[in-house]
Each structure stands twice: as C-alpha cells, then as structure tokens.
Design a protein around this motif. Structure first.
Motif, PDB file in Angstrom:
ATOM      1  N   ALA A  26      -0.867  26.609   9.561  1.00 41.63           N
ATOM      2  CA  ALA A  26      -0.848  27.648  10.601  1.00 41.63           C
ATOM      3  C   ALA A  26      -2.245  28.207  10.826  1.00 41.63           C
ATOM      4  CB  ALA A  26       0.102  28.768  10.191  1.00 41.63           C
ATOM      5  N   ASP A  27      -2.482  28.695  12.036  1.00 42.37           N
ATOM      6  CA  ASP A  27      -3.766  29.299  12.375  1.00 42.37           C
ATOM      7  C   ASP A  27      -3.878  30.648  11.657  1.00 42.37           C
ATOM      8  OD1 ASP A  27      -6.131  30.048  13.475  1.00 42.37           O
ATOM      9  OD2 ASP A  27      -5.478  30.027  15.558  1.00 42.37           O
ATOM     10  N   PRO A  28      -4.923  30.871  10.836  1.00 40.53           N
ATOM     11  CA  PRO A  28      -4.993  32.116  10.067  1.00 40.53           C
ATOM     12  C   PRO A  28      -5.402  33.330  10.892  1.00 40.53           C
ATOM     13  CG  PRO A  28      -6.927  30.785   9.651  1.00 40.53           C
ATOM     14  CD  PRO A  28      -6.051  29.985  10.568  1.00 40.53           C
ATOM     15  N   TYR A  29      -5.919  33.111  12.087  1.00 42.81           N
ATOM     16  CA  TYR A  29      -6.434  34.216  12.892  1.00 42.81           C
ATOM     17  C   TYR A  29      -5.457  34.592  13.996  1.00 42.81           C
ATOM     18  CZ  TYR A  29     -10.672  32.796  10.524  1.00 42.81           C
ATOM     19  OH  TYR A  29     -11.581  32.455   9.564  1.00 42.81           O
ATOM     20  N   VAL A  30      -5.282  35.893  14.190  1.00 44.05           N
ATOM     21  CA  VAL A  30      -4.429  36.395  15.267  1.00 44.05           C
ATOM     22  C   VAL A  30      -5.304  36.546  16.508  1.00 44.05           C
ATOM     23  CG1 VAL A  30      -2.929  38.278  16.018  1.00 44.05           C
ATOM     24  CG2 VAL A  30      -2.987  37.608  13.605  1.00 44.05           C
ATOM     25  N   HIS A  31      -4.994  35.774  17.528  1.00 43.97           N
ATOM     26  CA  HIS A  31      -5.808  35.812  18.747  1.00 43.97           C
ATOM     27  C   HIS A  31      -5.373  36.981  19.629  1.00 43.97           C
ATOM     28  CE1 HIS A  31      -7.638  31.919  17.892  1.00 43.97           C
ATOM     29  NE2 HIS A  31      -6.442  31.547  17.455  1.00 43.97           N
ATOM     30  N   GLU A  32      -6.336  37.780  20.072  1.00 43.03           N
ATOM     31  CA  GLU A  32      -6.022  38.927  20.928  1.00 43.03           C
ATOM     32  C   GLU A  32      -6.548  38.694  22.337  1.00 43.03           C
ATOM     33  OE1 GLU A  32      -9.487  42.060  20.014  1.00 43.03           O
ATOM     34  OE2 GLU A  32      -8.074  41.821  18.336  1.00 43.03           O
TER      35      GLU A  32
END
Length: 208
Positions: free
Chosen positions: A155-161
């Motif tokens: 999974a992508d570890p960063y939350v995209h805003e």
C-alpha cells in the motif's frame, strides 16, 4: 587519433577474421517464447497457489531511498509471532521468513503484522485428502470461495491531499532556520546542562 607530436605510430591489425568472433542474438525471439511457455507451465503446475511468495514491506536503504517502500527478503520472527504463525508453517503457506532481519521501529513492524493478518484472512489451505482435513486446513464454504493468484500489493504509505493555497503562516515559516536551531540545540544540550549545573553550584557556594 591523429599523427602528431612525438607519439608512437599506429600499427592497427585489420586482417583478423573478426566476422567469426561477432556475437549474434538471433535466438532472442525463440528464448522469449521459451521463457513464456516455461512461466505458463509453472503457473499450471502450481495449481491455485499464488504465483509469487509473500514478502514484507521494507524501507529502501540510505537517505536517498528510505522514503520508498519496497518488498523485502522475508518476515522477521517477531512479526510472525505477533500473528501466531510458526516459522516452519509460514514456509508451507507461501510466506518467506528471514531470521536475520530485525525490527528497528514499531511502525514498520505493525505494517508487516497487518500485512500478514490480511494475507491470513484471505488464505485458503486445501486439504491433501478431501475427507480428512488436518489442523489448519480450510473447510466448508471456504473451499468454495473465489480464489486469486495475485499476492498482496504494498500500500502507498502517504496520504495524498488535494491542492490548496499556501497559508500566510506556512509562507512565513523559516524551515532552514528552524532546522539549524534544533540541530544546534541538540548539539549543545550536554554542554549547556554542565554550565547550568556549574552556575547553580557557584551560586550555592556564594550563599554559604
């Protein structure tokens, strides 16, 4: 290369039979087809097993790559213990174990524990004999469930805003200055403590 200055004259040998020594690659399309057929045969031989083994999510080495998550060699014994999987059992159900790896952070360990739990929840272990399932084998409706041969993705570890305007507070924030001050504070913390203790001792001696 020109003939100037006081250099040695060239004695190039162009009469060698170089055509016999040329390496060709005319078998490339044949090899490609052979590899593809081998992959198909292996996939058919594996039955409903996943095509690849389950590996942990680890950080890349050095400051340049440590923001990226990638597949590691194998899960640690501590990660397997958290989920309740034996190291020998893990190898039998498609989980790679690396006894040398150590967990250096709680976050990294928890990420792989969740990865193992998700895999375990989706896992279907078919019994060798349909009438005699052993301990750990799937039974009942689980055997009729839909199967997939692709393994869990990292999974992508960063939350995209979403894009937004920069606030005045963010614009006025001096990142470089803040970093340098915090670095200096960390560097001189011990010396400052010694100075403060020395000063307190001197003041206590004066009062006496």
């Amino acid at each position: 290369m020109g003939f100037r200055h006081n250099n040695v004259l060239h004695a190039n040998h162009f009469h060698k039979d170089w055509q016999r020594r040329v390496r060709t690659w005319f078998d490339q399309p044949g090899r490609k087809l052979r590899r593809r057929n081998a992959r198909k045969a292996k996939a058919a031989r594996l039955g409903v097993r996943p095509l690849t083994l389950l590996r942990p999510a680890v950080r890349g080495q050095t400051v340049r790559y440590n923001r990226k998550l990638r597949e590691g060699r194998g899960f640690t014994l501590a990660e397997l213990k958290e989920v309740g999987i034996n190291r020998k059992e893990a190898r039998g159900i498609g989980i790679v174990v690396d006894h040398r790896r150590r967990n250096l952070s709680e976050e990294g360990k928890q990420l792989n524990v969740e990865r193992l739990k998700a895999y375990k929840a989706r896992l279907i272990v078919f019994p060798k004999k349909a009438g005699k399932p052993k301990k750990g084998d799937s039974t009942g409706d689980d055997l009729q469930a839909e199967t997939t041969r692709t393994n869990l993705l990292i999974a992508d570890p960063y939350v995209h805003e979403a894009p937004r305007r920069i606030t005045d507070e963010e614009r006025s924030f001096e990142a470089y200055r803040t970093l340098r001050i915090s670095r200096a504070n960390a560097r001189y913390e011990g010396i400052r403590k010694v100075r403060a203790a020395k000063k307190e001792e001197e003041e206590a001696n004066k009062k006496k």
